[in-house]
Design a protein around this motif. Structure first.
Motif, PDB file in Angstrom:
ATOM      1  N   GLY A 144      -2.336  19.779   2.438  1.00 20.78           N
ATOM      2  CA  GLY A 144      -1.873  21.004   3.084  1.00 20.78           C
ATOM      3  C   GLY A 144      -1.438  20.811   4.521  1.00 20.78           C
ATOM      4  N   ARG A 145      -1.278  19.562   4.948  1.00 25.20           N
ATOM      5  CA  ARG A 145      -0.907  19.272   6.330  1.00 25.20           C
ATOM      6  C   ARG A 145       0.609  19.108   6.442  1.00 25.20           C
ATOM      7  NH1 ARG A 145      -5.389  18.209   9.376  1.00 25.20           N
ATOM      8  NH2 ARG A 145      -4.134  17.333  11.070  1.00 25.20           N
ATOM      9  N   HIS A 146       1.173  19.653   7.502  1.00 24.85           N
ATOM     10  CA  HIS A 146       2.614  19.584   7.723  1.00 24.85           C
ATOM     11  C   HIS A 146       2.991  18.465   8.685  1.00 24.85           C
ATOM     12  CE1 HIS A 146       2.991  23.374   5.579  1.00 24.85           C
ATOM     13  NE2 HIS A 146       2.054  23.881   6.350  1.00 24.85           N
ATOM     14  N   ARG A 147       1.997  17.906   9.365  1.00 26.00           N
ATOM     15  CA  ARG A 147       2.278  16.849  10.348  1.00 26.00           C
ATOM     16  C   ARG A 147       1.542  15.562   9.976  1.00 26.00           C
ATOM     17  NH1 ARG A 147       2.310  18.902  16.402  1.00 26.00           N
ATOM     18  NH2 ARG A 147       3.901  17.261  16.518  1.00 26.00           N
ATOM     19  N   LEU A 148       1.447  15.333   8.675  1.00 22.69           N
ATOM     20  CA  LEU A 148       0.909  14.087   8.133  1.00 22.69           C
ATOM     21  C   LEU A 148       2.075  13.314   7.540  1.00 22.69           C
ATOM     22  CD1 LEU A 148      -1.410  12.205   7.164  1.00 22.69           C
ATOM     23  CD2 LEU A 148      -1.638  13.704   5.158  1.00 22.69           C
ATOM     24  N   THR A 149       2.254  12.078   7.977  1.00 25.32           N
ATOM     25  CA  THR A 149       3.398  11.301   7.522  1.00 25.32           C
ATOM     26  C   THR A 149       3.005   9.840   7.366  1.00 25.32           C
ATOM     27  OG1 THR A 149       5.744  10.855   7.955  1.00 25.32           O
ATOM     28  CG2 THR A 149       4.257  10.768   9.839  1.00 25.32           C
ATOM     29  N   THR A 150       3.903   9.053   6.810  1.00 28.03           N
ATOM     30  CA  THR A 150       3.682   7.610   6.654  1.00 28.03           C
ATOM     31  C   THR A 150       4.892   6.852   7.199  1.00 28.03           C
ATOM     32  OG1 THR A 150       4.665   7.460   4.436  1.00 28.03           O
ATOM     33  CG2 THR A 150       2.310   7.994   4.558  1.00 28.03           C
ATOM     34  N   PHE A 151       4.666   5.605   7.582  1.00 29.23           N
ATOM     35  CA  PHE A 151       5.761   4.710   7.932  1.00 29.23           C
ATOM     36  C   PHE A 151       5.361   3.302   7.506  1.00 29.23           C
ATOM     37  CE2 PHE A 151       2.959   4.722  11.565  1.00 29.23           C
ATOM     38  CZ  PHE A 151       3.031   3.458  12.122  1.00 29.23           C
TER      39      PHE A 151
ATOM     40  N   ARG B 139      -2.435  15.179  -3.949  1.00 28.47           N
ATOM     41  CA  ARG B 139      -3.303  16.090  -3.185  1.00 28.47           C
ATOM     42  C   ARG B 139      -2.509  17.007  -2.266  1.00 28.47           C
ATOM     43  NH1 ARG B 139      -5.506  12.081  -5.197  1.00 28.47           N
ATOM     44  NH2 ARG B 139      -7.740  11.903  -5.670  1.00 28.47           N
ATOM     45  N   ARG B 140      -1.211  17.109  -2.544  1.00 30.03           N
ATOM     46  CA  ARG B 140      -0.323  18.000  -1.797  1.00 30.03           C
ATOM     47  C   ARG B 140      -0.428  17.773  -0.292  1.00 30.03           C
ATOM     48  NH1 ARG B 140       1.499  22.078  -5.295  1.00 30.03           N
ATOM     49  NH2 ARG B 140       0.345  22.175  -7.271  1.00 30.03           N
ATOM     50  N   TRP B 141      -0.587  16.488   0.064  1.00 27.74           N
ATOM     51  CA  TRP B 141      -0.647  16.077   1.476  1.00 27.74           C
ATOM     52  C   TRP B 141      -1.726  16.854   2.230  1.00 27.74           C
ATOM     53  CZ3 TRP B 141       2.436  12.100   3.593  1.00 27.74           C
ATOM     54  CH2 TRP B 141       3.330  11.528   2.662  1.00 27.74           C
TER      55      TRP B 141
ATOM     56  N   THR C 238       0.800  -1.230   0.000  1.00 27.54           N
ATOM     57  CA  THR C 238       0.000   0.000   0.000  1.00 27.54           C
ATOM     58  C   THR C 238       0.830   1.275   0.000  1.00 27.54           C
ATOM     59  OG1 THR C 238      -0.145   0.125   2.436  1.00 27.54           O
ATOM     60  CG2 THR C 238      -1.819  -1.197   1.295  1.00 27.54           C
ATOM     61  N   ASP C 239       2.126   1.167   0.259  1.00 27.81           N
ATOM     62  CA  ASP C 239       2.940   2.367   0.472  1.00 27.81           C
ATOM     63  C   ASP C 239       3.033   3.253  -0.764  1.00 27.81           C
ATOM     64  OD1 ASP C 239       4.670   3.823   2.381  1.00 27.81           O
ATOM     65  OD2 ASP C 239       6.232   3.432   0.888  1.00 27.81           O
ATOM     66  N   ALA C 240       3.462   2.702  -1.887  1.00 26.27           N
ATOM     67  CA  ALA C 240       3.652   3.530  -3.085  1.00 26.27           C
ATOM     68  C   ALA C 240       2.344   4.160  -3.566  1.00 26.27           C
ATOM     69  CB  ALA C 240       4.299   2.698  -4.193  1.00 26.27           C
ATOM     70  N   PRO C 241       1.234   3.397  -3.710  1.00 25.36           N
ATOM     71  CA  PRO C 241      -0.014   4.029  -4.146  1.00 25.36           C
ATOM     72  C   PRO C 241      -0.514   5.095  -3.174  1.00 25.36           C
ATOM     73  CG  PRO C 241      -0.141   1.642  -4.388  1.00 25.36           C
ATOM     74  CD  PRO C 241       1.097   1.924  -3.599  1.00 25.36           C
ATOM     75  N   THR C 242      -0.353   4.849  -1.878  1.00 24.91           N
ATOM     76  CA  THR C 242      -0.833   5.821  -0.891  1.00 24.91           C
ATOM     77  C   THR C 242      -0.006   7.097  -0.938  1.00 24.91           C
ATOM     78  OG1 THR C 242      -1.633   4.074   0.586  1.00 24.91           O
ATOM     79  CG2 THR C 242      -1.247   6.234   1.562  1.00 24.91           C
ATOM     80  N   ASN C 243       1.301   6.971  -1.020  1.00 25.15           N
ATOM     81  CA  ASN C 243       2.149   8.163  -1.071  1.00 25.15           C
ATOM     82  C   ASN C 243       1.939   8.948  -2.362  1.00 25.15           C
ATOM     83  OD1 ASN C 243       4.056   8.530   1.340  1.00 25.15           O
ATOM     84  ND2 ASN C 243       4.199   6.345   0.956  1.00 25.15           N
ATOM     85  N   GLU C 244       1.683   8.255  -3.460  1.00 28.47           N
ATOM     86  CA  GLU C 244       1.382   8.946  -4.714  1.00 28.47           C
ATOM     87  C   GLU C 244       0.060   9.700  -4.592  1.00 28.47           C
ATOM     88  OE1 GLU C 244       1.584  10.499  -8.446  1.00 28.47           O
ATOM     89  OE2 GLU C 244       3.170   9.516  -7.280  1.00 28.47           O
ATOM     90  N   PHE C 245      -0.925   9.073  -3.959  1.00 22.96           N
ATOM     91  CA  PHE C 245      -2.232   9.700  -3.721  1.00 22.96           C
ATOM     92  C   PHE C 245      -2.058  10.977  -2.878  1.00 22.96           C
ATOM     93  CE2 PHE C 245      -6.145  10.147  -1.205  1.00 22.96           C
ATOM     94  CZ  PHE C 245      -7.133  10.037  -2.172  1.00 22.96           C
ATOM     95  N   LEU C 246      -1.241  10.878  -1.827  1.00 23.18           N
ATOM     96  CA  LEU C 246      -1.009  12.039  -0.966  1.00 23.18           C
ATOM     97  C   LEU C 246      -0.252  13.138  -1.721  1.00 23.18           C
ATOM     98  CD1 LEU C 246       0.010  10.148   2.291  1.00 23.18           C
ATOM     99  CD2 LEU C 246      -2.061  11.512   1.979  1.00 23.18           C
ATOM    100  N   LYS C 247       0.709  12.731  -2.531  1.00 22.75           N
ATOM    101  CA  LYS C 247       1.479  13.704  -3.307  1.00 22.75           C
ATOM    102  C   LYS C 247       0.581  14.462  -4.274  1.00 22.75           C
ATOM    103  CE  LYS C 247       5.413  13.985  -6.505  1.00 22.75           C
ATOM    104  NZ  LYS C 247       6.434  13.193  -7.242  1.00 22.75           N
TER     105      LYS C 247
END
Length: 227
Positions: free
Chosen positions: A88-95, A84-86, A73-82
């Motif tokens: 606009g959140r500065h404290r949203l992250t993934t691990f 949508r420019r995350w 799920t990592d690559a599709p989720t990070n692409e989705f967040l990218k």
């Protein structure tokens, strides 16, 4: 309790972990978190919107949110967040959670191309959070408590009064239970061998009728980071 929970949120003492791992084998093989499920919004977008509404209602600074992804799920989720420019959140992250070799019922290695490894499961989130360095960073930023819930559990919202009750109780961990309706599946609160706790359904004795257990575990928990 409401004051304690609201105070923890205003002071930046609380963070959210959203479980977004697994093998992405449901929802037609798509990553569940980014599937559109309501009003053209995905589970992930709805979970973030819930937090943003609370922040707006209480006049809060940004609540830290971390998504635990898997190798599937990592690559599709990070692409989705990218894209949508995350949000606009500065404290949203993934691990990332780890994946391990799969075994047959006989304990042999399960060998099938692309399916011979699988994420360890939600129970490893503490190790994954620590290994990522995020737990240490949160503690340095003043976070003292976290909660986690499944990406597709839209009922698992941040409730200041529940957070406050947990903090006032000074416990290391709490699990949220829900009244069970017909057909609901999940672990249940029960007493086993004289010990009270939550037992997952797969550990009930074979043939055991659990229908009389009227509360079940929705996999929504709270923890103190110190513990």
């Amino acid at each position: 309790a409401l004051d304690a929970g609201g105070g923890a949120l205003r002071s930046g003492n609380w963070a959210r972990v959203v479980l977004n791992g697994g093998m992405a084998t449901r929802f037609g093989g798509m990553v569940k978190g980014i599937c559109k499920v309501y009003d053209s919004l995905s589970f992930l977008e709805l979970k973030i919107l819930q937090v943003e509404r609370l922040e707006k209602a209480l006049g809060l600074e940004e609540i830290p949110i971390a998504l635990m992804n898997s190798v599937a799920t990592d690559a599709p989720t990070n692409e989705f967040l990218k894209q949508r420019r995350w949000f606009g959140r500065h404290r949203l992250t993934t691990f990332m959670q780890e994946d391990f070799p799969r075994l047959t019922p006989d304990g042999e290695l399960f060998r099938m191309k692309g399916l011979d490894r699988a994420p360890r499961g939600h129970g490893d989130f503490l190790w994954a959070l620590a290994d990522s360095g995020l737990m240490r960073r949160w503690r340095e930023e003043g976070v003292s408590h976290i909660d986690f819930s499944n990406i597709d559990n839209l009922g698992a919202t941040l409730e200041p009064d529940l957070l406050g009750l947990f903090m006032l109780a000074r416990r290391d961990m709490a699990v949220e239970l829900s009244r069970k309706n017909k057909g609901d599946q999940g672990g249940a609160a029960c007493v086993r061998d004289g010990v009270a706790g939550v037992l997952e359904g797969i550990y009930f004795p074979k043939g055991y009728d659990s229908s009389h257990l009227n509360l079940f575990n929705t996999n929504t928990l709270m923890f103190s980071l110190e513990s």
